[in-house]
Design an enzyme around this catalytic site. Sequence first.
Site, mmCIF file in Angstrom:
data_model
loop_
_atom_site.group_PDB
_atom_site.id
_atom_site.type_symbol
_atom_site.label_atom_id
_atom_site.label_comp_id
_atom_site.label_asym_id
_atom_site.label_seq_id
_atom_site.Cartn_x
_atom_site.Cartn_y
_atom_site.Cartn_z
ATOM 1 N N GLU A 1 5.305 1.818 -1.314
ATOM 2 C CA GLU A 1 4.801 0.710 -2.123
ATOM 3 C C GLU A 1 5.857 0.373 -3.175
ATOM 4 O OE1 GLU A 1 0.781 0.061 -4.883
ATOM 5 O OE2 GLU A 1 1.605 2.068 -4.577
ATOM 6 N N LYS B 1 -3.192 -5.166 -0.464
ATOM 7 C CA LYS B 1 -3.960 -3.994 -0.888
ATOM 8 C C LYS B 1 -5.412 -4.340 -1.202
ATOM 9 C CE LYS B 1 -3.491 -0.235 -4.292
ATOM 10 N NZ LYS B 1 -2.690 0.199 -5.453
ATOM 11 N N CYS C 1 -1.534 3.119 -1.219
ATOM 12 C CA CYS C 1 -1.777 3.964 -2.386
ATOM 13 C C CYS C 1 -3.262 4.279 -2.620
ATOM 14 C CB CYS C 1 -1.133 3.323 -3.611
ATOM 15 S SG CYS C 1 -0.738 4.522 -4.926
#
Length: 274
Positions: free
Chosen positions: A40, A115, A151
């Site tokens: 990321e 995301k 993440c």
Amino acid sequence: MRVAAAQIVTGKDLQKNLDLIDQWAGKAASAGAELVVFPEAAQRAFGYNLTSIAEPLDGPWAQQVRSIAAHHGLVIVAGMFTPAEPSEQGTARVANTLLVNGPTSEGTVDTSYQKLHLYDAFGFQESRTVQQGTAPVRFAATGLNFGLATCYDIRFPALFQHHARAGAQATLLSASWGAGPGKVEQWRVLAQARALDSTQYVIACGQGLPEAAGVAAPEGAPTGVGHSMIISPAGEILAEAGEAPELLVADLDPTVVERTRGLIPVLANARDIG
């Protein structure tokens, strides 16, 4: 299929970060990998202004990543930032995006993922400056199906199970995991748990620890702790990095996924309990 996780440490300079992607994609290709996952925020590390460098998926930074993928003959997954709508309060925002591009035996892969789960935790509020994604994304490459995650997504089993039920044999997770007490242990446990509760490979590639790479980093930003991992569908750690930049390589076998799901049919046994 051989895959790699390139644990690097990016900084403020976009071109230097591209140079890192080029360098480590070359290492992955030399190791025989057909796909390499970068962390990321590979475009620019957290802690620096992101709205000023956010660009569309056909912008110059993304196009250079595509050129690197084509040059080395493999699929690249890398974190970048794309433009987004301002918040209701008028705050400028970006979309935390994974770019996926590169050649495969079936043709060129070119997709992206924004995301889904934003990191509003441990005193950090990602939703203030990042627009939430709206849908899971998967793609196929060289006979395998892959899900995508970023993440904080690792804390949400439903996303990984959704990918698995839709046919994914592996989920690729890019991260910039914030440091703190117990955070490495949480990262490791979560990666293994997501593999176990969805019976698929998990390739978890995070930013390395800046100090271990000799990189100055903005104080308080989630700039990475290292410990990227490749996890088997049975939760075994096949490879784990330390804190410094490192390349992990592993062979993914779809028959292992099939066998594991036969032995531990958690997806089939699951019940909707509302």
